[in-house]
Design a protein around this motif. Structure first.
Motif, PDB file in Angstrom:
ATOM      1  N   ASN A  44     -30.858   3.405  -6.940  1.00 57.68           N
ATOM      2  CA  ASN A  44     -32.014   4.200  -7.361  1.00 57.68           C
ATOM      3  C   ASN A  44     -31.866   5.676  -7.000  1.00 57.68           C
ATOM      4  N   VAL A  45     -30.917   5.977  -6.118  1.00 58.76           N
ATOM      5  CA  VAL A  45     -30.747   7.354  -5.644  1.00 58.76           C
ATOM      6  C   VAL A  45     -29.864   8.087  -6.650  1.00 58.76           C
ATOM      7  N   LYS A  46     -30.422   8.392  -7.812  1.00 64.58           N
ATOM      8  CA  LYS A  46     -29.635   8.908  -8.938  1.00 64.58           C
ATOM      9  C   LYS A  46     -29.159  10.344  -8.730  1.00 64.58           C
ATOM     10  N   SER A  47     -29.669  11.016  -7.709  1.00 62.38           N
ATOM     11  CA  SER A  47     -29.206  12.380  -7.416  1.00 62.38           C
ATOM     12  C   SER A  47     -27.949  12.383  -6.549  1.00 62.38           C
ATOM     13  N   LEU A  48     -27.499  11.212  -6.123  1.00 59.27           N
ATOM     14  CA  LEU A  48     -26.378  11.117  -5.187  1.00 59.27           C
ATOM     15  C   LEU A  48     -25.089  11.643  -5.815  1.00 59.27           C
ATOM     16  N   GLU A  49     -24.436  12.583  -5.102  1.00 64.42           N
ATOM     17  CA  GLU A  49     -23.171  13.161  -5.545  1.00 64.42           C
ATOM     18  C   GLU A  49     -22.011  12.758  -4.642  1.00 64.42           C
ATOM     19  N   LYS A  64     -20.398  -8.224  -3.036  1.00 64.37           N
ATOM     20  CA  LYS A  64     -19.956  -7.462  -4.199  1.00 64.37           C
ATOM     21  C   LYS A  64     -20.596  -6.067  -4.234  1.00 64.37           C
ATOM     22  N   ILE A  65     -19.922  -5.197  -4.960  1.00 60.69           N
ATOM     23  CA  ILE A  65     -20.519  -3.883  -5.231  1.00 60.69           C
ATOM     24  C   ILE A  65     -21.610  -4.084  -6.272  1.00 60.69           C
ATOM     25  N   PRO A  66     -22.848  -3.710  -5.992  1.00 62.60           N
ATOM     26  CA  PRO A  66     -23.945  -3.959  -6.944  1.00 62.60           C
ATOM     27  C   PRO A  66     -23.717  -3.253  -8.283  1.00 62.60           C
ATOM     28  N   ASP A  67     -24.065  -3.955  -9.382  1.00 68.21           N
ATOM     29  CA  ASP A  67     -23.956  -3.359 -10.715  1.00 68.21           C
ATOM     30  C   ASP A  67     -24.826  -2.111 -10.844  1.00 68.21           C
ATOM     31  N   GLY A  68     -25.901  -2.043 -10.063  1.00 66.44           N
ATOM     32  CA  GLY A  68     -26.810  -0.904 -10.136  1.00 66.44           C
ATOM     33  C   GLY A  68     -26.171   0.412  -9.753  1.00 66.44           C
ATOM     34  N   TYR A  69     -25.012   0.352  -9.088  1.00 65.19           N
ATOM     35  CA  TYR A  69     -24.335   1.587  -8.698  1.00 65.19           C
ATOM     36  C   TYR A  69     -23.761   2.317  -9.914  1.00 65.19           C
ATOM     37  N   GLN A  94     -15.312  -8.279  -8.513  1.00 61.56           N
ATOM     38  CA  GLN A  94     -14.897  -7.256  -9.459  1.00 61.56           C
ATOM     39  C   GLN A  94     -15.730  -5.988  -9.301  1.00 61.56           C
ATOM     40  N   ILE A  95     -15.027  -4.876  -9.323  1.00 66.66           N
ATOM     41  CA  ILE A  95     -15.711  -3.582  -9.330  1.00 66.66           C
ATOM     42  C   ILE A  95     -16.477  -3.471 -10.642  1.00 66.66           C
ATOM     43  N   PRO A  96     -17.769  -3.174 -10.625  1.00 64.07           N
ATOM     44  CA  PRO A  96     -18.523  -3.064 -11.882  1.00 64.07           C
ATOM     45  C   PRO A  96     -17.831  -2.133 -12.869  1.00 64.07           C
ATOM     46  N   ASN A  97     -17.720  -2.599 -14.102  1.00 64.56           N
ATOM     47  CA  ASN A  97     -16.941  -1.895 -15.111  1.00 64.56           C
ATOM     48  C   ASN A  97     -17.782  -0.815 -15.785  1.00 64.56           C
ATOM     49  N   GLY A  98     -17.340   0.426 -15.660  1.00 64.12           N
ATOM     50  CA  GLY A  98     -18.034   1.533 -16.306  1.00 64.12           C
ATOM     51  C   GLY A  98     -18.075   2.756 -15.424  1.00 64.12           C
ATOM     52  N   LYS A  99     -18.540   3.856 -16.019  1.00 60.09           N
ATOM     53  CA  LYS A  99     -18.673   5.110 -15.285  1.00 60.09           C
ATOM     54  C   LYS A  99     -19.913   5.070 -14.421  1.00 60.09           C
ATOM     55  N   PRO A 100     -19.875   5.699 -13.247  1.00 58.23           N
ATOM     56  CA  PRO A 100     -18.774   6.526 -12.732  1.00 58.23           C
ATOM     57  C   PRO A 100     -17.765   5.752 -11.889  1.00 58.23           C
ATOM     58  N   LEU A 101     -17.992   4.423 -11.676  1.00 58.86           N
ATOM     59  CA  LEU A 101     -17.197   3.698 -10.682  1.00 58.86           C
ATOM     60  C   LEU A 101     -15.724   3.594 -11.050  1.00 58.86           C
ATOM     61  N   ASP A 102     -15.421   3.493 -12.343  1.00 62.16           N
ATOM     62  CA  ASP A 102     -14.000   3.370 -12.689  1.00 62.16           C
ATOM     63  C   ASP A 102     -13.313   4.721 -12.865  1.00 62.16           C
ATOM     64  N   ASP A 103     -14.032   5.810 -12.560  1.00 59.72           N
ATOM     65  CA  ASP A 103     -13.416   7.140 -12.606  1.00 59.72           C
ATOM     66  C   ASP A 103     -12.723   7.510 -11.300  1.00 59.72           C
ATOM     67  N   PHE A 104     -13.007   6.769 -10.241  1.00 60.84           N
ATOM     68  CA  PHE A 104     -12.490   7.139  -8.927  1.00 60.84           C
ATOM     69  C   PHE A 104     -11.115   6.542  -8.689  1.00 60.84           C
ATOM     70  N   PRO A 105     -10.308   7.149  -7.806  1.00 58.98           N
ATOM     71  CA  PRO A 105      -8.943   6.662  -7.569  1.00 58.98           C
ATOM     72  C   PRO A 105      -8.933   5.355  -6.782  1.00 58.98           C
ATOM     73  N   ARG A 106      -7.778   4.730  -6.731  1.00 58.16           N
ATOM     74  CA  ARG A 106      -7.599   3.477  -5.997  1.00 58.16           C
ATOM     75  C   ARG A 106      -7.997   3.626  -4.535  1.00 58.16           C
ATOM     76  N   SER A 107      -7.742   4.812  -3.964  1.00 57.07           N
ATOM     77  CA  SER A 107      -8.036   5.020  -2.544  1.00 57.07           C
ATOM     78  C   SER A 107      -9.516   4.860  -2.222  1.00 57.07           C
ATOM     79  N   SER A 108     -10.389   4.988  -3.220  1.00 58.14           N
ATOM     80  CA  SER A 108     -11.819   4.821  -2.985  1.00 58.14           C
ATOM     81  C   SER A 108     -12.190   3.375  -2.680  1.00 58.14           C
ATOM     82  N   TYR A 109     -11.292   2.426  -3.057  1.00 62.15           N
ATOM     83  CA  TYR A 109     -11.597   1.003  -2.899  1.00 62.15           C
ATOM     84  C   TYR A 109     -10.565   0.269  -2.047  1.00 62.15           C
ATOM     85  N   SER A 110      -9.523   0.977  -1.631  1.00 63.58           N
ATOM     86  CA  SER A 110      -8.435   0.298  -0.918  1.00 63.58           C
ATOM     87  C   SER A 110      -8.913  -0.273   0.410  1.00 63.58           C
ATOM     88  N   GLY A 111      -8.149  -1.278   0.913  1.00 57.92           N
ATOM     89  CA  GLY A 111      -8.502  -1.877   2.200  1.00 57.92           C
ATOM     90  C   GLY A 111      -9.586  -2.928   2.109  1.00 57.92           C
TER      91      GLY A 111
END
Length: 651
Positions: free
Chosen positions: A579-584, A596-601, A620-637
């Motif tokens: 819900n925090v749509k201003s988050l950068e 899991k990573i919530p689809d709402g993200y 599975q990482i929710p499919n779509g922007k902005p989540l699939d725009d980030f590099p592998r390092s954002s999800y590694s480990g």
């Protein structure tokens, strides 16, 4: 009305009556021309102007009906000729009870030049008028005295023909999108007394011809892309009162001729690339009315000239962020009217002169980021001083000087990086403190509970010290606190008190919170639960926080940056964070989050930085922007996490 005529003969009487009749007819025609009809050219020009405007929130143009344009709102005509002399449609309209702001959207018609008797054009502050100044303006409006087009979206160059408008007294084109070079012909406008072209996109050099404007009172060219040198003979503007060339790309030295302007009151040359020494004044009596001098953010070198002490009317002096060196001259203590003095960001050294104690009107003193080694206790006599900024000087005080307790008006103290030691002194609790920055020192002991009694406190920065206490309960009484920075100490316990603060503002006053790099362990469940849900920046990283992120975190709808990394947080990520749509910026790495990573993200459309690495996330990482725009390092480990940008999930 009766008239008596003495006729010598019949022919004479008939001739006299013909003259009277012609006069009466002419008077009627004059009345008709000024009240009932409109000159065809004026009517065409005004109708074309109206046609170019799509939206008029004031409703004035929709009342332009018929042919009697001299009766239209915003139009004035000459009583003799019936020609339109003034087009007055400013965006701000005064009424008996208030001032209304109106807007127009559309394009400025070039046929405005048909109004050849215009003396005043005021289309200021209408916000959305586009188009250009007609290139032929100088050939068609010979009587124009005032041209007000400020705060619109007009573009293009100033036509060279403007130099033919010899009656022009004022040109105000501020806050538009005008571009190109300033025409040399501006120097032909011998009747000009105000020239305001600020906040546009003008480029090139300031024309030397401007020094011909010998009755110019105000010259404002700030916030453009002007380059080159300031005209060397600018001092020939003998009646100039205000000069603003700030926020450009000007270089070279400050012209010595400026000292010749005896009428000048305000000079702003800041935010350029000016070099050399400060050249004025050279003797007593020069610039006797100068109140405001801003030379900050340049490349000025050398020492502060002692002759500045001759500027006896000076109230505000800005010299910060240059390359000035050496001691501060004691002659500045002669500036008895001085209210604000900014000398930060230079290489000034030595002691602050005792003569500063004579600056009885001083309100704001900023000496930060220099090489100042000491302050005289005589400064305690500065009864009007409200803001004292000494940060990042090698003062090496053992503690905050006790004479500061004698400053009755002090409300903002900035002493970061001054080598302060010991505990925060108690005398501060008796002051109307609004902002207190004691960061990057060697303070020890606890955060004093009496801080909660500083009812006006807006900013508290105690970061980068060696404080060892918990956050006191009394902090909840700081209802106006907007900035709280306690990072990089040895603080322990709970953060719950921060989020239990009351507030006099809806949504809370707190905007910036940094408690990172401490040893806090609890209180995470209170985030967003209290009145403080206007927080925009929240950093709780590098602590020992445990537990589950509460769903109430979703109430922080204004938050732009959230960093909870390097803690011991666990359980599932809260859906409500979507819900925090201003988050950068979202950093949750190095925790123990599961699930899991919530689809709402996927709703976090403004997210530019994301790090969920080194947790226990699965699926599975929710499919779509902005989540699939980030590099592998954002999800590694996260061993059980899959999907773009990581490896595909196994069926």
């Amino acid at each position: 009305m009766r008239a008596s005529f003495i006729c010598v003969n019949k022919m004479g009487c008939r001739l006299l009556w013909m003259i009277v009749a012609f006069t009466l007819i002419s008077m009627g025609e004059s009345k008709k021309s000024t009240g009932e009809s409109c000159h065809p050219d004026d009517l065409m020009g005004l109708i074309s102007f109206k046609a170019g405007i799509r939206i008029d929130t004031s409703g004035r143009l929709e009342r332009w009906v018929g042919r009697s344009c001299c009766k239209w709102e915003g139009i004035s005509c000459d009583n003799t000729t019936g020609r339109v002399t003034q087009l007055l449609l400013p965006g701000f309209i005064s009424t008996d009870v208030s001032i209304l702001q109106t807007q127009m959207k559309g394009s400025l018609s070039p046929k405005i030049t048909l109004l050849t008797s215009l003396q005043v054009i005021d289309l200021s502050e209408l916000s959305f008028i586009t188009g250009n100044i007609p290139t032929s303006i100088g050939f068609h409006l010979p009587n124009l005295r005032k041209l007000y087009l400020l705060r619109n979206k007009l573009s293009g160059p100033i036509p060279e023909s403007i130099g033919k408008l010899s009656k022009l007294e004022e040109i105000i084109l501020s806050e538009n999108r005008f571009s190109g070079s300033l025409p040399l012909s501006l120097g032909n406008l011998n009747n000009l007394n105000r020239l305001l072209l600020d906040s546009n996109q003008f480029s090139g050099a300031i024309p030397d011809s401007l020094v011909n404007l010998t009755i110019l009172v105000v010259l404002d060219l700030h916030h453009n892309y002007l380059n080159g040198h300031i005209p060397a003979k600018i001092g020939e503007l003998q009646v100039l009162e205000q000069l603003d060339l700030s926020e450009n790309l000007l270089s070279g030295k400050i012209p010595v001729s400026l000292t010749n302007i005896t009428t000048v009151q305000d000079i702003d040359l800041s935010n350029n690339s000016l070099e050399g020494e400060i050249p004025f004044p050279s003797c007593s009596g020069q610039m006797p009315f100068l109140r405001f001098l801003a030379l900050h953010h340049n490349h000025l070198t050398g020492r502060i000239p002692p002759a500045l002490g001759y500027l006896v009317s000076l109230q505000r002096l800005y010299l910060e962020n240059n390359k000035l060196n050496g001691p501060i001259p004691s002659s500045l203590g002669n500036l008895s009217d001085l209210r604000e003095l900014y000398l930060s960001g230079n290489r000034l050294s030595g002691l602050i002169p005792i003569a500063f104690s004579r600056l009885s009107q001083l309100i704001n003193l900023n000496l930060s980021n220099n090489l100042i080694r000491g302050l005289p206790h005589e400064m305690s006599s500065l009864q009007n001083l409200q803001t004292l900024t000494l940060s990042f000087n090698p003062l090496n005080f053992s503690s905050i000087p006790k004479w500061m307790a004698e400053l009755p008006s002090i409300s903002q103290i900035y002493m970061a990086g001054c080598g302060l030691q010991g505990e925060i002194p108690e005398f501060l609790q008796r002051k109307p403190i609004q902002e207190l920055d004691l960061s990057a020192n060697h303070l020890t002991g606890s955060i004093p509970s009496w801080l909660g009694g500083l009812s006006q406190l807006y900013l508290l920065n105690l970061s980068k010290n060696a404080l060892v206490s918990e956050i006191p309960d009394s902090i909840t009484r700081l209802h106006e606190l907007g900035v709280l920075d306690l990072h990089s100490n040895k603080l322990t316990g709970s953060i719950i008190e921060v989020f239990k603060m009351g507030s006099i503002l809806p949504g809370g006053s707190l905007r910036y919170v940094d408690l990172s790099h401490n040893s806090f362990s609890s209180g995470i469940e209170q985030i967003g639960a209290g009145e403080q849900h206007g927080i925009e920046f929240l950093n709780l990283s590098h602590n020992f926080l445990k537990g589950r992120l509460p769903t109430s975190i979703g109430r922080l709808e204004l938050m732009r940056s959230l960093d909870l990394s390097h803690n011991e947080l666990g359980f599932n990520l809260p859906e409500s964070l979507g819900n925090v749509k201003s988050l950068e910026r979202l950093k949750l790495e190095k925790n123990r989050f599961t699930g899991k990573i919530p689809d709402g993200y996927l709703m976090l459309g403004k997210l530019k930085e994301l790090d969920l690495s080194d947790n226990l996330l699965v699926g599975q990482i929710p499919n779509g922007k902005p989540l699939d725009d980030f590099p592998r390092s954002s999800y590694s480990g996260n061993r059980a996490l899959c999907g773009r940008p990581l490896a595909p999930c196994k069926p």
